[in-house]
Design a protein around this motif. Structure first.
Motif, PDB file in Angstrom:
ATOM      1  N   HIS A  22      40.921  48.445  43.600  1.00  0.00           N
ATOM      2  CA  HIS A  22      41.442  47.167  44.104  1.00  0.00           C
ATOM      3  C   HIS A  22      42.721  47.342  44.914  1.00  0.00           C
ATOM      4  O   HIS A  22      43.454  46.380  45.147  1.00  0.00           O
ATOM      5  CB  HIS A  22      41.668  46.199  42.945  1.00  0.00           C
ATOM      6  CG  HIS A  22      40.397  45.599  42.405  1.00  0.00           C
ATOM      7  ND1 HIS A  22      39.517  46.307  41.610  1.00  0.00           N
ATOM      8  CD2 HIS A  22      39.841  44.361  42.575  1.00  0.00           C
ATOM      9  CE1 HIS A  22      38.492  45.528  41.294  1.00  0.00           C
ATOM     10  NE2 HIS A  22      38.666  44.355  41.863  1.00  0.00           N
ATOM     11  N   HIS A  24      45.551  49.147  44.328  1.00  0.00           N
ATOM     12  CA  HIS A  24      46.843  49.399  43.691  1.00  0.00           C
ATOM     13  C   HIS A  24      47.121  50.901  43.644  1.00  0.00           C
ATOM     14  O   HIS A  24      46.201  51.714  43.585  1.00  0.00           O
ATOM     15  CB  HIS A  24      46.881  48.819  42.276  1.00  0.00           C
ATOM     16  CG  HIS A  24      46.759  47.338  42.239  1.00  0.00           C
ATOM     17  ND1 HIS A  24      47.821  46.497  42.499  1.00  0.00           N
ATOM     18  CD2 HIS A  24      45.699  46.527  41.997  1.00  0.00           C
ATOM     19  CE1 HIS A  24      47.421  45.237  42.407  1.00  0.00           C
ATOM     20  NE2 HIS A  24      46.135  45.231  42.102  1.00  0.00           N
ATOM     21  N   GLY A 130      34.630  44.679  34.587  1.00  0.00           N
ATOM     22  CA  GLY A 130      35.937  44.059  34.409  1.00  0.00           C
ATOM     23  C   GLY A 130      36.269  43.926  32.932  1.00  0.00           C
ATOM     24  O   GLY A 130      35.388  44.011  32.074  1.00  0.00           O
ATOM     25  N   ARG A 146      50.694  39.620  37.592  1.00  0.00           N
ATOM     26  CA  ARG A 146      49.422  38.945  37.875  1.00  0.00           C
ATOM     27  C   ARG A 146      48.461  39.794  38.717  1.00  0.00           C
ATOM     28  O   ARG A 146      47.264  39.870  38.404  1.00  0.00           O
ATOM     29  CB  ARG A 146      49.686  37.595  38.555  1.00  0.00           C
ATOM     30  CG  ARG A 146      48.435  36.893  39.072  1.00  0.00           C
ATOM     31  CD  ARG A 146      48.760  35.555  39.710  1.00  0.00           C
ATOM     32  NE  ARG A 146      49.079  34.571  38.693  1.00  0.00           N
ATOM     33  CZ  ARG A 146      48.172  33.794  38.103  1.00  0.00           C
ATOM     34  NH1 ARG A 146      46.889  33.920  38.422  1.00  0.00           N
ATOM     35  NH2 ARG A 146      48.526  32.915  37.190  1.00  0.00           N
ATOM     36  N   PRO A 147      48.915  40.443  39.806  1.00  0.00           N
ATOM     37  CA  PRO A 147      47.968  41.234  40.616  1.00  0.00           C
ATOM     38  C   PRO A 147      47.244  42.318  39.821  1.00  0.00           C
ATOM     39  O   PRO A 147      46.078  42.622  40.101  1.00  0.00           O
ATOM     40  CB  PRO A 147      48.865  41.846  41.692  1.00  0.00           C
ATOM     41  CG  PRO A 147      50.027  40.912  41.802  1.00  0.00           C
ATOM     42  CD  PRO A 147      50.269  40.431  40.403  1.00  0.00           C
ATOM     43  N   GLU A 150      44.607  40.493  37.581  1.00  0.00           N
ATOM     44  CA  GLU A 150      43.527  39.981  38.413  1.00  0.00           C
ATOM     45  C   GLU A 150      42.581  41.102  38.843  1.00  0.00           C
ATOM     46  O   GLU A 150      41.367  40.898  38.950  1.00  0.00           O
ATOM     47  CB  GLU A 150      44.101  39.278  39.640  1.00  0.00           C
ATOM     48  CG  GLU A 150      44.769  37.955  39.322  1.00  0.00           C
ATOM     49  CD  GLU A 150      45.346  37.268  40.555  1.00  0.00           C
ATOM     50  OE1 GLU A 150      45.625  36.057  40.484  1.00  0.00           O
ATOM     51  OE2 GLU A 150      45.522  37.946  41.591  1.00  0.00           O
ATOM     52  N   ALA A 151      43.137  42.281  39.087  1.00  0.00           N
ATOM     53  CA  ALA A 151      42.308  43.424  39.487  1.00  0.00           C
ATOM     54  C   ALA A 151      41.461  43.939  38.333  1.00  0.00           C
ATOM     55  O   ALA A 151      40.308  44.353  38.525  1.00  0.00           O
ATOM     56  CB  ALA A 151      43.200  44.535  40.022  1.00  0.00           C
ATOM     57  N   ALA A 155      37.059  38.591  37.253  1.00  0.00           N
ATOM     58  CA  ALA A 155      37.382  37.851  38.477  1.00  0.00           C
ATOM     59  C   ALA A 155      38.836  37.423  38.390  1.00  0.00           C
ATOM     60  O   ALA A 155      39.429  37.417  37.306  1.00  0.00           O
ATOM     61  CB  ALA A 155      36.473  36.629  38.635  1.00  0.00           C
ATOM     62  N   LYS A 156      39.435  37.084  39.521  1.00  0.00           N
ATOM     63  CA  LYS A 156      40.858  36.743  39.511  1.00  0.00           C
ATOM     64  C   LYS A 156      41.188  35.606  38.553  1.00  0.00           C
ATOM     65  O   LYS A 156      42.266  35.589  37.957  1.00  0.00           O
ATOM     66  CB  LYS A 156      41.305  36.373  40.927  1.00  0.00           C
ATOM     67  CG  LYS A 156      41.432  37.554  41.872  1.00  0.00           C
ATOM     68  CD  LYS A 156      42.043  37.114  43.199  1.00  0.00           C
ATOM     69  CE  LYS A 156      42.298  38.316  44.098  1.00  0.00           C
ATOM     70  NZ  LYS A 156      42.938  37.924  45.373  1.00  0.00           N
ATOM     71  N   ASP A 157      40.256  34.658  38.418  1.00  0.00           N
ATOM     72  CA  ASP A 157      40.530  33.475  37.601  1.00  0.00           C
ATOM     73  C   ASP A 157      39.676  33.426  36.338  1.00  0.00           C
ATOM     74  O   ASP A 157      39.535  32.378  35.719  1.00  0.00           O
ATOM     75  CB  ASP A 157      40.307  32.212  38.425  1.00  0.00           C
ATOM     76  CG  ASP A 157      38.876  32.107  38.972  1.00  0.00           C
ATOM     77  OD1 ASP A 157      38.165  33.136  38.956  1.00  0.00           O
ATOM     78  OD2 ASP A 157      38.487  31.013  39.415  1.00  0.00           O
ATOM     79  N   TRP A 160      40.906  36.492  31.722  1.00  0.00           N
ATOM     80  CA  TRP A 160      42.238  36.923  31.328  1.00  0.00           C
ATOM     81  C   TRP A 160      43.172  35.715  31.288  1.00  0.00           C
ATOM     82  O   TRP A 160      42.916  34.681  31.887  1.00  0.00           O
ATOM     83  CB  TRP A 160      42.791  37.974  32.281  1.00  0.00           C
ATOM     84  CG  TRP A 160      43.297  37.442  33.605  1.00  0.00           C
ATOM     85  CD1 TRP A 160      42.541  37.140  34.705  1.00  0.00           C
ATOM     86  CD2 TRP A 160      44.644  37.118  33.944  1.00  0.00           C
ATOM     87  NE1 TRP A 160      43.337  36.659  35.717  1.00  0.00           N
ATOM     88  CE2 TRP A 160      44.637  36.649  35.283  1.00  0.00           C
ATOM     89  CE3 TRP A 160      45.869  37.193  33.270  1.00  0.00           C
ATOM     90  CZ2 TRP A 160      45.795  36.240  35.949  1.00  0.00           C
ATOM     91  CZ3 TRP A 160      47.022  36.787  33.928  1.00  0.00           C
ATOM     92  CH2 TRP A 160      46.979  36.319  35.255  1.00  0.00           C
TER      93      TRP A 160
END
Length: 301
Positions: A22, A24, A130, A146-147, A150-151, A155-157, A160
């Motif tokens: 993702h 990072h 994930g 948060r980043p 989300e990774a 999914a980002k939302d 978690w």
């Protein structure tokens, strides 16, 4: 975002890989050179010591700790604490006991270091699917990370969230694992009943596949059960010994402390303990008692 990963075992290594995928930057440390080399092959940076790891990270640093709960976690935090500075964040993604996490958060806060406890579920499938993450800690510290979450999440939302202050993440994961014990026990007992109905000669894998679609008992755990039955329908070569990593015990103890009845989780834990007694003294004594009061036959070894 840049993050240091301490502990590159199977789950830690997979989490590092997902972060790399993702975008990072990850710098990994593990005492095992082979683990470091494996992560480097995926494009990560590596460090040969904790000092080296800290030097490579820009401030404020984010360190993800992925080592076994207990003494190893305690020792690692003790080693890394003097290397960190105010504003840095230490994320514990292992299965630590939540009261230990509360204590560690309070201790590190005295140095201005944030401690975030991240109860992590997903196992070996997390790299592709994930991870589910229950997070405890300072709200601002979690938001800054948060980043990363989300990774790692499906999914980002989804999958978690910050569930409360320090300790709340590992507490939620503890109960999650207690529920897991109960679900696994129910599936195991149900399929055992099916298997023992010899005259029907049921195909357990077929039944599992039927249940996977539209049934009220369908779940990812049932998907994995169906896969296991497809590969080894009679469970040949598998010893009837079920280990536990501690979370079920903690959940049962907490239920007692809170005066909450949790019979399913409690009994599933006891069944795991029972599976380890290959030479059960209690069962032998039961047979002897039946013989004493009723003259019932004893089956000799």
């Amino acid at each position: 975002m840049e993050i240091g990963m301490i502990g590159l075992g199977r789950m830690g290594g997979n989490m590092a890989q997902r972060l790399l995928q993702h975008g990072h930057r990850v710098i990994g440390f593990d005492p095992d050179a082979h683990a470091r080399e494996a992560l480097a092959a995926h494009g990560a940076g590596t460090a040969t010591t904790l000092d080296d790891l800290i030097r490579q990270l820009p401030a404020p640093r984010a360190l993800w700790l992925m080592v076994p709960a207990g003494e190893i976690t305690e020792q690692t935090i003790a080693q890394v604490r003097p290397l960190l500075a105010a504003g840095d964040t230490l994320i514990d993604g292992g299965n630590a006991f939540y009261k230990d996490s509360m204590r560690r958060a309070e201790t590190l806060a005295g140095d201005g270091i944030h401690y975030v406890d991240c109860g992590t579920s997903g196992g070996v499938w997390g790299l592709a699917e994930g991870y589910s993450m229950m997070i405890g800690g300072d709200e601002a510290a979690v938001e800054r990370l948060r980043p990363i979450f989300e990774a790692l999440a499906p999914a980002k939302d989804k999958g978690w969230g910050r569930v409360g202050p320090a300790g709340a993440g590992h507490f939620s994961k503890m109960v999650h694992n207690g529920i897991e014990y109960g679900l696994m026990q129910a599936y195991a007992e149900g399929f055992s009943i099916l298997q023992h109905k010899r005259e029907f000669a049921l195909d357990l894998h077929q039944v599992a596949e039927i249940w996977r679609e539209g049934s009220v008992v369908r779940s990812w755990l049932l998907d994995l059960t169906a896969d296991a039955l497809a590969k080894n329908p009679s469970m040949d070569g598998i010893a009837p010994f079920v280990a536990d990593s501690g979370e079920g015990r903690w959940t049962v103890a907490e239920a007692i402390d809170l005066n909450v009845a949790a019979p399913v989780i409690s009994l599933s834990l006891l069944e795991r303990l029972r599976s380890r007694d290959a030479d059960s003294f209690s069962d032998k004594l039961l047979a002897a008692m039946r013989n004493q009061f009723g003259g019932h036959a004893i089956k000799h070894e």
